[in-house]
Write a protein that holds these residues in place. Structure first.
Motif, PDB file in Angstrom:
ATOM      1  N   TYR A 137       0.849  -1.186   0.000  1.00 55.18           N
ATOM      2  CA  TYR A 137       0.000   0.000   0.000  1.00 55.18           C
ATOM      3  C   TYR A 137       0.884   1.235   0.000  1.00 55.18           C
ATOM      4  CZ  TYR A 137      -3.124   3.679   1.555  1.00 55.18           C
ATOM      5  OH  TYR A 137      -3.831   4.855   1.653  1.00 55.18           O
ATOM      6  N   GLU A 138       0.620   2.170  -0.907  1.00 52.44           N
ATOM      7  CA  GLU A 138       1.407   3.396  -0.987  1.00 52.44           C
ATOM      8  C   GLU A 138       0.652   4.539  -0.329  1.00 52.44           C
ATOM      9  OE1 GLU A 138       3.478   6.353  -4.254  1.00 52.44           O
ATOM     10  OE2 GLU A 138       3.170   4.252  -4.781  1.00 52.44           O
ATOM     11  N   SER A 139       1.282   5.162   0.679  1.00 51.39           N
ATOM     12  CA  SER A 139       0.657   6.281   1.385  1.00 51.39           C
ATOM     13  C   SER A 139       0.717   7.535   0.534  1.00 51.39           C
ATOM     14  CB  SER A 139       1.364   6.523   2.722  1.00 51.39           C
ATOM     15  OG  SER A 139       2.617   7.141   2.498  1.00 51.39           O
ATOM     16  N   SER A 140       0.023   8.557   0.970  1.00 56.21           N
ATOM     17  CA  SER A 140       0.021   9.825   0.238  1.00 56.21           C
ATOM     18  C   SER A 140       1.388  10.501   0.262  1.00 56.21           C
ATOM     19  CB  SER A 140      -1.045  10.760   0.810  1.00 56.21           C
ATOM     20  OG  SER A 140      -0.771  11.023   2.174  1.00 56.21           O
ATOM     21  N   CYS A 141       2.271  10.043   1.152  1.00 60.96           N
ATOM     22  CA  CYS A 141       3.629  10.587   1.227  1.00 60.96           C
ATOM     23  C   CYS A 141       4.601   9.788   0.361  1.00 60.96           C
ATOM     24  CB  CYS A 141       4.118  10.587   2.676  1.00 60.96           C
ATOM     25  SG  CYS A 141       3.167  11.681   3.734  1.00 60.96           S
ATOM     26  N   GLY A 142       4.093   8.756  -0.312  1.00 63.51           N
ATOM     27  CA  GLY A 142       4.940   7.959  -1.183  1.00 63.51           C
ATOM     28  C   GLY A 142       5.613   6.781  -0.503  1.00 63.51           C
ATOM     29  N   ASP A 143       5.345   6.575   0.795  1.00 65.26           N
ATOM     30  CA  ASP A 143       5.908   5.427   1.505  1.00 65.26           C
ATOM     31  C   ASP A 143       5.060   4.191   1.210  1.00 65.26           C
ATOM     32  OD1 ASP A 143       7.879   7.027   2.798  1.00 65.26           O
ATOM     33  OD2 ASP A 143       6.341   7.683   4.223  1.00 65.26           O
ATOM     34  N   THR A 144       5.704   3.033   1.199  1.00 65.53           N
ATOM     35  CA  THR A 144       5.004   1.780   0.925  1.00 65.53           C
ATOM     36  C   THR A 144       4.999   0.906   2.172  1.00 65.53           C
ATOM     37  OG1 THR A 144       5.694   1.901  -1.396  1.00 65.53           O
ATOM     38  CG2 THR A 144       4.919  -0.228  -0.597  1.00 65.53           C
ATOM     39  N   TYR A 145       3.823   0.379   2.497  1.00 67.69           N
ATOM     40  CA  TYR A 145       3.637  -0.463   3.674  1.00 67.69           C
ATOM     41  C   TYR A 145       2.756  -1.656   3.325  1.00 67.69           C
ATOM     42  CZ  TYR A 145       4.853   3.914   6.049  1.00 67.69           C
ATOM     43  OH  TYR A 145       5.467   5.069   6.457  1.00 67.69           O
ATOM     44  N   ASP A 146       2.872  -2.712   4.103  1.00 66.72           N
ATOM     45  CA  ASP A 146       1.877  -3.774   4.096  1.00 66.72           C
ATOM     46  C   ASP A 146       0.848  -3.377   5.142  1.00 66.72           C
ATOM     47  OD1 ASP A 146       3.287  -5.158   2.179  1.00 66.72           O
ATOM     48  OD2 ASP A 146       4.300  -6.449   3.631  1.00 66.72           O
TER      49      ASP A 146
END
Length: 168
Positions: free
Chosen positions: A153-162
């Motif tokens: 999942y890509e946050s609005s800040c461009g970070d990617t997380y599960d």
């Protein structure tokens, strides 16, 4: 994804330093609350703050069956004070959430009128963060419990997380 958006939206709501209060002109009138109640299928309830002492006497085993009282009733008071004269931190209204649309309606209403929003699921926060004075409480206990995993999942800040999304 909707619950991720819920928490992002709540974070924006919490960022406000001053919320509208019932004594102010910005507070919704009866007809606006009635419209919200209709939107959420009749599951909006006004908290009777004139009789908050009921929370001091509720059996702790029953507190999961209602939205406002908690097992640690002192946490309804400012900074979890044990002093009986400390200010009670009760919301003004509770939506007994039945669907994602109820959550959305509550957040949009709170954003429109600048009302603090708090969320309580099947429990509460012993530090009192699942309640607040004059807030709109979204009680998600009756929301279905889907479990969804989103990898990458890509946050609005461009970070990617599960991300794990859990309902009520």
């Amino acid at each position: 994804m909707i619950f991720v958006l819920l928490f992002i939206s709540l974070a924006v709501t919490f960022a406000s330093s001053q919320y509208c209060q019932p004594s102010e002109n910005c507070w919704p009138d009866f007809s606006e609350w009635a419209l919200l109640n209709q939107t959420v299928g009749g599951f909006l309830f006004r908290v009777e703050t004139e009789y908050p002492e009921i929370c001091d006497y509720v059996n702790s085993s029953l507190t999961s069956d209602q939205a406002v009282c908690m097992q640690a009733p002192e946490c309804l008071r400012t900074q979890c004070s044990f002093l009986p004269h400390a200010k009670l931190e009760l919301p003004s209204y509770v939506i007994h959430v039945q669907s994602v649309q109820d959550v959305q309606a509550g957040i949009l209403f709170a954003r429109k009128f600048d009302i603090q929003t708090v969320v309580k699921s099947t429990g509460h926060d012993f530090n009192g963060r699942s309640t607040a004075s004059n807030a709109l409480l979204l009680w998600t206990q009756t929301l279905p419990n889907p479990l969804e995993v989103i990898q990458g999942y890509e946050s609005s800040c461009g970070d990617t997380y599960d991300v794990v999304i859990v309902g009520g």
